[in-house]
Design a protein around this motif. Structure first.
Motif, mmCIF file in Angstrom:
data_model
loop_
_atom_site.group_PDB
_atom_site.id
_atom_site.type_symbol
_atom_site.label_atom_id
_atom_site.label_comp_id
_atom_site.label_asym_id
_atom_site.label_seq_id
_atom_site.Cartn_x
_atom_site.Cartn_y
_atom_site.Cartn_z
ATOM 1 N N PHE A 959 -16.138 -19.966 -50.348
ATOM 2 C CA PHE A 959 -17.239 -19.861 -48.885
ATOM 3 C C PHE A 959 -17.654 -21.426 -48.969
ATOM 4 O O PHE A 959 -18.668 -21.677 -49.068
ATOM 5 N N ASP A 960 -16.531 -22.369 -48.995
ATOM 6 C CA ASP A 960 -17.160 -23.720 -48.842
ATOM 7 C C ASP A 960 -17.145 -24.371 -49.817
ATOM 8 O O ASP A 960 -17.828 -25.158 -49.669
ATOM 9 N N CYS A 961 -17.024 -23.584 -51.604
ATOM 10 C CA CYS A 961 -17.878 -23.769 -52.422
ATOM 11 C C CYS A 961 -17.327 -24.545 -53.361
ATOM 12 O O CYS A 961 -16.364 -23.296 -53.471
ATOM 13 N N VAL A 962 -17.481 -25.727 -53.858
ATOM 14 C CA VAL A 962 -15.993 -26.566 -55.124
ATOM 15 C C VAL A 962 -15.911 -25.692 -56.024
ATOM 16 O O VAL A 962 -17.622 -26.570 -56.416
ATOM 17 N N THR A 963 -15.035 -25.729 -57.224
ATOM 18 C CA THR A 963 -16.140 -25.383 -58.282
ATOM 19 C C THR A 963 -14.123 -25.887 -59.370
ATOM 20 O O THR A 963 -13.534 -25.460 -58.590
ATOM 21 N N ILE A 964 -14.043 -25.846 -60.310
ATOM 22 C CA ILE A 964 -13.399 -26.464 -61.274
ATOM 23 C C ILE A 964 -13.255 -25.074 -62.290
ATOM 24 O O ILE A 964 -14.657 -25.065 -62.885
ATOM 25 N N GLU A 965 -12.311 -24.167 -62.509
ATOM 26 C CA GLU A 965 -11.906 -23.552 -63.101
ATOM 27 C C GLU A 965 -10.695 -23.678 -64.916
ATOM 28 O O GLU A 965 -10.068 -24.083 -64.545
ATOM 29 N N VAL A 966 -12.376 -24.857 -65.922
ATOM 30 C CA VAL A 966 -12.167 -25.616 -67.107
ATOM 31 C C VAL A 966 -10.669 -24.940 -67.743
ATOM 32 O O VAL A 966 -10.826 -23.323 -68.597
ATOM 33 N N ASP A 967 -9.654 -25.427 -68.275
ATOM 34 C CA ASP A 967 -8.727 -24.493 -69.181
ATOM 35 C C ASP A 967 -9.301 -25.681 -70.186
ATOM 36 O O ASP A 967 -8.564 -24.744 -71.540
ATOM 37 N N ASP A 968 -9.530 -26.477 -70.393
ATOM 38 C CA ASP A 968 -8.898 -27.838 -71.086
ATOM 39 C C ASP A 968 -10.410 -28.883 -70.604
ATOM 40 O O ASP A 968 -10.480 -29.293 -69.914
ATOM 41 N N MET A 969 -11.020 -28.717 -71.918
ATOM 42 C CA MET A 969 -12.901 -29.154 -72.062
ATOM 43 C C MET A 969 -12.677 -30.500 -72.825
ATOM 44 O O MET A 969 -12.312 -30.580 -74.017
ATOM 45 N N GLU A 970 -12.653 -31.940 -72.450
ATOM 46 C CA GLU A 970 -12.987 -32.907 -74.284
ATOM 47 C C GLU A 970 -14.429 -33.881 -74.160
ATOM 48 O O GLU A 970 -14.716 -34.292 -73.220
ATOM 49 N N LYS A 971 -15.584 -33.319 -75.192
ATOM 50 C CA LYS A 971 -16.067 -34.838 -74.596
ATOM 51 C C LYS A 971 -15.993 -36.451 -75.401
ATOM 52 O O LYS A 971 -15.192 -36.252 -76.127
ATOM 53 N N LEU A 972 -15.758 -37.455 -74.469
ATOM 54 C CA LEU A 972 -15.341 -38.459 -74.577
ATOM 55 C C LEU A 972 -16.226 -39.630 -76.170
ATOM 56 O O LEU A 972 -17.541 -39.406 -75.684
ATOM 57 N N ALA A 973 -15.631 -40.243 -76.624
ATOM 58 C CA ALA A 973 -16.384 -41.221 -77.539
ATOM 59 C C ALA A 973 -17.338 -42.039 -76.748
ATOM 60 O O ALA A 973 -16.572 -42.848 -76.053
ATOM 61 N N ILE A 974 -18.494 -42.750 -77.282
ATOM 62 C CA ILE A 974 -18.821 -43.845 -76.801
ATOM 63 C C ILE A 974 -19.078 -44.911 -77.817
ATOM 64 O O ILE A 974 -18.301 -45.102 -79.060
ATOM 65 N N VAL A 975 -19.300 -46.288 -77.147
ATOM 66 C CA VAL A 975 -19.474 -47.857 -78.502
ATOM 67 C C VAL A 975 -19.867 -46.861 -79.851
ATOM 68 O O VAL A 975 -20.828 -46.751 -79.255
ATOM 69 N N GLN A 976 -19.641 -47.939 -80.545
ATOM 70 C CA GLN A 976 -20.818 -47.986 -81.767
ATOM 71 C C GLN A 976 -21.306 -48.511 -81.383
ATOM 72 O O GLN A 976 -21.573 -49.476 -80.254
ATOM 73 N N ASP A 977 -22.825 -48.092 -81.526
ATOM 74 C CA ASP A 977 -24.124 -48.856 -81.834
ATOM 75 C C ASP A 977 -24.285 -50.252 -82.544
ATOM 76 O O ASP A 977 -23.829 -50.046 -84.185
ATOM 77 N N PRO A 978 -24.253 -50.618 -81.331
ATOM 78 C CA PRO A 978 -23.751 -51.972 -82.087
ATOM 79 C C PRO A 978 -25.493 -52.765 -82.851
ATOM 80 O O PRO A 978 -25.432 -53.623 -83.633
ATOM 81 N N ARG A 979 -26.292 -51.674 -82.135
ATOM 82 C CA ARG A 979 -27.623 -52.149 -83.840
ATOM 83 C C ARG A 979 -27.053 -52.103 -84.876
ATOM 84 O O ARG A 979 -27.505 -52.730 -86.204
ATOM 85 N N TYR A 980 -25.913 -51.131 -85.587
ATOM 86 C CA TYR A 980 -25.494 -50.742 -86.639
ATOM 87 C C TYR A 980 -24.430 -51.235 -87.218
ATOM 88 O O TYR A 980 -23.945 -51.648 -87.967
ATOM 89 N N ALA A 981 -23.601 -51.656 -86.126
ATOM 90 C CA ALA A 981 -22.211 -52.220 -86.174
ATOM 91 C C ALA A 981 -22.417 -53.360 -86.855
ATOM 92 O O ALA A 981 -22.059 -54.160 -88.260
ATOM 93 N N GLU A 982 -23.541 -54.708 -87.147
ATOM 94 C CA GLU A 982 -23.335 -55.612 -87.621
ATOM 95 C C GLU A 982 -24.035 -55.523 -88.556
ATOM 96 O O GLU A 982 -24.190 -56.818 -89.464
ATOM 97 N N GLU A 983 -24.954 -54.678 -88.689
ATOM 98 C CA GLU A 983 -25.924 -54.302 -90.279
ATOM 99 C C GLU A 983 -24.221 -54.132 -91.009
ATOM 100 O O GLU A 983 -24.467 -54.414 -92.796
ATOM 101 N N LYS A 984 -23.599 -53.007 -90.531
ATOM 102 C CA LYS A 984 -22.348 -53.078 -91.408
ATOM 103 C C LYS A 984 -21.310 -54.311 -91.730
ATOM 104 O O LYS A 984 -21.482 -54.477 -93.346
ATOM 105 N N LYS A 985 -21.747 -55.398 -91.032
ATOM 106 C CA LYS A 985 -20.402 -56.541 -91.374
ATOM 107 C C LYS A 985 -20.881 -57.430 -92.689
ATOM 108 O O LYS A 985 -20.297 -57.580 -93.397
#
Length: 986
Positions: A959-985
């Motif tokens: 009825f003109d309503c478009v959906t995706i029947e998901v077969d595969d789904m993955e949550k993507l990684a985000i950049v490292q938190d720069p506030r703690y990255a410098e502490e580690k260095k």
């Protein structure tokens, strides 16, 4: 012989349901007994109502106790005595500390029984000493041996059997928050506190025949009567203290309302009005209408917004009195749904107010009408919660309790203790645990509320009954519903914001619904399902339904709000309605009688009154029988036997009129699917009116409306999503600003400044200090100026700096943080005293520091719960997106991969019991992606909270309503938190 009997409304003490007590008494040949729950009259009316069924004479009273220590038992000689006992108990329940004295207050028409251990020596004429079976040995050596005329049998009943006693001990341990093994004997009842045959009780006391006579005399003298016929409402009988004047006023107000509501008044309106007035008078509902009118007249005088819903919206009189804004003539609302001669209870008027205004309305009702109370609800023990509580009192480790409460165990492998936890959790499941408050129910009675029940005082200070709405209705007390709704707060605040942000614009008449219905911008929003923030039409399910129906008119929206209800969807008729809506040729598939009854919905039952019409015209039920069906559907029905009779009558009528058995069965199946889920058409229409008001504001003032939405705690979505919607309409979002922000969000032109309320862990008192100081002495010049003028702790100041609240004076927040550490850590937090001269701050040389957009984003996630930048910018590896939401219709039937930022997910269960999900995401351009996750895919691909997901699956279209029947789904990684990255260095 039983003067001290407890049901499970002796909370966390008794373990027998009131009806079970009556069943036991009937089986044991006990003709009369007293229900005396501990500090409660919750079960009293229900007990009296059910006693007739078991041919038992009911006696009412209260067991007054301090904790478990019995002070005395009071019995009501008659209804007046019950009223006095309720009033007396209410005095204790309304106090901050519940303390019952040893000596009872002298109350007319009551009897008082003190425990044998009492040190009282002088008794009033209506006072007695109670003797338990265990007291008989002591009685032989007591001075009371010479005063047998003042002694009665006081056999306590609190449990049904040994298992009930065990459950009682568990409840006492829960109440005392202690291990069962450490529960003191003083906190428990006695295992012999069960009911046994009256013959046996008399045998125990045979050495004292006078006690038996005294006890019998009390039972004989006590006499309680309540009318449960429902024929005469017990609500406040008159508004003007005269039934005749009441009706004259109602008629006057209704005819006056004609000129307010209609430009042209046709004969149909006059006929309907006279018909309604006649029945309202005959059913004695006049005062019910006038009280609602008075409350709403007060609301209008205060400028409060409200929406009148419920079956009362089917009434022309309600429309003319401005109780509702739904025109029943325009919508052809079924009058018999609203009220008919067979209906004992008044129609429902569910009046929604803004959450900001509701308490004042309730306060007005309590001041204006003398016999008023809120209605209680029984909060009961739920199985999982019971498992946790009983597991704790048994001393089970947390891991074991978690396993049992989640159901993740194999029954055969459980040890004895774990099995006992499950057994007793099932036993106490459904027991009342504590009294809560009904969402909006208020009683306004003719007699004092204490004539029916004691009252307690919740935190807000409004007197509340000890029984629920079902018991109230049984005795003829019908509630007034005064409900709280955030949507009305949004509308009201949006109008105020528009006045501020667009002072040159004309005032908005938000009640000009007729103009809104014809507005092309609003029609465009509806057709394209662009209604985020607009009341119930914003949800993903409603958005998709609007797309499927292509609704752009009032009647269509009214139908859509009811079509989406579980009853219509469950029966399979939602899909059928959509098919018939879109394809006129399919409408001929409807049974002719059904099409004739419901031409507007193409022969599909959509509204509650449709079911009544079908039952009446198709099934041949009388309006009285149809009213039973209505009550059954609304979930308010108490007798399943009567409902079954209606069902049998429906089938018999259909058979005798020659209807096909298969068709009859199918129609009844559809009727049954409505149980508990049906909307009255007037109810849906009321919702649609509010939706049009929201849609108007969204169409013409989207930024102001989104700000008002967030300020009033949003709606279906999180604040982040409403800010996204504002951004899609050209809004520029700023983090909190010490020179611009208020407690709530604030808009200036297209610039939206987040309020201090949006900051996690920021104290509201500090927000008030900042705003107050800024209004008194002007804008803050810099960090030093702020520190001088606002007493605020270092942690709170750091929070403000990290969200860039000082960005006007230094774009580099790291340098500001360094300064804050140097200048504030030793300052005591007191209100500043103004001095004639300002002392100059020591300025430290600030090291050269840098900050970045990424650092800002992670600070925002920490303190606001979401970033203000595009979340796609935070991906560790940028995605190469080729397909966006707007392109999906080109890929129907094909597999695609798209990227979406998580908005929300709806969990549902298939007919086989498997979990599946419906997801909502937005793509990089901000448009919606709707997904379906069938069980197999749902098990394989789990949702992992907020973030950006890669979604792969097949594109489908319905009825003109478009959906995706998901077969595969993955949550993507985000950049490292720069506030703690410098502490580690380092």
């Amino acid at each position: 012989m039983y003067l001290n009997t407890h049901s499970f409304y002796s909370l966390r003490y008794g373990t027998v349901a009131p009806e079970t007590l009556l069943q036991q008494a009937e089986q044991l040949g006990i003709p009369a007994f007293a229900l005396t729950d501990i500090n409660s009259t919750s079960a009293s009316l229900e007990f009296v109502r059910l006693a007739t069924k078991y041919k038992i004479k009911p006696v009412l009273g209260v067991d007054f106790r301090n904790g478990v220590q019995q002070q005395f038992v009071m019995l009501a000689k008659n209804n007046e005595g019950f009223y006095r006992i309720n009033t007396y108990l209410s005095e204790f329940l309304h106090q901050e500390k519940f303390v019952v004295p040893k000596k009872a207050k002298e109350l007319k028409d009551t009897f008082v029984i003190y425990p044998f251990q009492s040190d009282l020596r002088i008794l009033e004429e209506n006072e007695f000493i109670g003797i338990k079976p265990s007291d008989l040995n002591q009685l032989k050596f007591s001075a009371w041996q010479d005063h047998l005329s003042k002694l009665v049998i006081l056999k306590t009943v609190s449990f049904g059997d040994k298992k009930g006693f065990n459950a009682h001990r568990l409840l006492r341990a829960i109440d005392n928050n202690t291990l069962l093994s450490k529960l003191p004997a003083s906190e428990q009842g006695n295992h012999v506190d069960v009911m046994f045959p009256e013959v046996l009780l008399k045998e125990i006391f045979k050495a004292y025949p006078q006690l038996i006579e005294n006890t019998q005399r009390l039972l004989d003298v006590c006499h309680i009567v309540f009318d449960f016929s429902g024929n005469v409402p017990k609500n406040q009988k008159t508004y003007t203290k005269s039934e005749e004047l009441d009706f004259k006023l109602l008629r006057k107000l209704a005819y006056k309302g004609l000129h307010y509501r209609y430009k042209k008044i046709g004969e149909r309106v006059f006929e309907r009005l006279e018909k309604e007035l006649t029945i309202i008078k005959e059913k004695q509902f006049v005062s019910y209408f006038l009280i609602n009118w008075k409350v709403l007249k007060y609301a209008r005088s205060k400028g409060y917004f409200y929406v009148g819903r419920g079956s009362g919206a089917n009434s022309l009189v309600a429309y003319l009195l401005r109780i509702t804004d739904v025109d029943p003539i325009e919508l052809d609302l079924y009058f018999e749904r609203f009220i008919n001669l067979y209906r004992a209870n008044p129609p429902d008027f569910d009046i929604d107010f803004s959450w900001r205004d509701r308490d004042d309305i309730i306060q007005f009702i309590f001041k204006r009408f003398p016999h008023t109370a809120l209605i209680a609800v029984y909060n009961t023990f739920k199985f999982r919660a019971s498992v946790r509580e009983i597991g704790k009192v048994f001393g089970l480790p947390k891991e074991e309790i978690d396993k049992l409460s989640s159901g993740q165990y194999i029954q055969e492998k459980l040890d004895k203790m774990s099995r006992l936890v499950l057994v007793y959790s099932k036993l106490i499941q459904g027991f009342p645990n504590y009294l809560g408050i009904h969402a909006g129910g208020i009683l306004i009675a003719e007699k004092p509320i204490q004539y029916y029940t004691a009252t307690f005082l919740p935190p807000k200070g409004f007197s509340t009954t000890m029984f629920d709405m079902h018991v109230a209705e049984d005795v003829g007390l019908y509630k007034f519903d005064v409900l709280s709704q955030r949507g009305l707060g949004k509308i009201k605040e949006a109008i105020d914001i528009v006045k501020y942000n667009h002072p040159d614009h004309p005032d908005i008449d938000i009640h000009d619904i007729k103009r809104f219905k014809e507005d092309e911008k609003i029609k465009h929003l509806l057709r394209n399902a662009k209604a985020i923030g607009c009341f119930y039409v914003e949800s993903p399910a409603m958005r998709m339904l609007l797309k499927k129906l292509q609704v752009d008119n009032y009647i269509g929206l009214v139908a859509a709000s009811s079509v989406i209800r579980p009853g219509v969807a469950k029966s399979g008729m939602m899909r059928e309605y959509i098919l018939r809506y879109r394809n006129p040729s399919r409408r001929k598939d409807a049974h002719p009688t059904m099409l004739d009854i419901m031409p507007e919905t193409y022969g599909v039952m959509v509204y509650q009154e449709d079911v009544i019409k079908v039952a009446h015209y198709f099934g041949g039920l009388t309006l009285g029988e149809a009213d039973m069906l209505r009550r059954g559907m609304s979930g308010k029905f108490r007798s399943r036997e009567e409902f079954l009779k209606v069902k049998n009558q429906f089938f018999e009528n259909c058979k005798s009129s020659g209807k096909d058995d298969a068709l009859t069965a199918e129609i009844w199946r559809q009727i049954e699917s409505f149980a508990g889920y049906a909307f009255a058409k007037g109810h849906s229409a009321s919702y649609a009116v509010e939706s049009y008001q929201s849609l108007f504001l969204k169409a013409y003032y989207p930024l102001e409306y989104m700000v008002a939405t967030i300020n009033n705690s949003g709606g279906f979505y999180r604040p982040e999503y409403y800010l996204h919607e504002a951004r899609m309409h050209g809004g520029i979002i700023h983090p909190p600003d010490i020179n611009k922000s208020y407690a709530q969000n604030f808009i200036e032109g297209k610039h939206i400044y987040l309020g201090f309320m949006m900051l996690h862990a920021f104290e509201s008192q500090n927000a008030k200090k900042i705003i107050r100081e800024r209004e008194r002495n002007g804008l803050f010049l810099n960090l030093d100026d702020f520190i001088d003028r606002v007493p605020i702790g270092l942690e709170q100041l750091i929070l403000l700096i990290k969200v860039n609240a000082f960005r006007f004076c230094n774009p580099n927040k790291r340098e500001l943080l360094w300064e804050a550490y140097m200048k504030v850590h030793k300052i005591e937090m007191e209100e500043h005293i103004q001095t004639l001269f300002k002392s100059e701050k020591v300025n430290y040389k600030t090291p050269v520091l840098t900050s970045s957009m990424l650092e800002d984003a992670f600070d925002e996630i920490q303190y606001l719960d979401f970033p203000l930048c595009d979340p796609f910018m935070l991906l560790a590896e940028p995605v190469q997106t080729e397909i966006f939401a707007k392109d999906l219709y080109q890929y129907v039937g094909k597999n695609v991969t798209v990227y979406g930022y998580y908005v929300t997910v709806k969990k549902t269960v298939t007919s086989k019991g498997d979990l599946m999900y419906f997801g909502t995401f937005v793509d990089e351009k901000g448009d919606h992606i709707d997904t379906v996750h069938f069980p197999q895919a749902a098990r394989k691909n789990l949702f992992r909270g907020r973030g950006i997901y890669r979604l792969t699956g097949k594109v489908t279209e319905e009825f003109d309503c478009v959906t995706i029947e998901v077969d595969d789904m993955e949550k993507l990684a985000i950049v490292q938190d720069p506030r703690y990255a410098e502490e580690k260095k380092s």
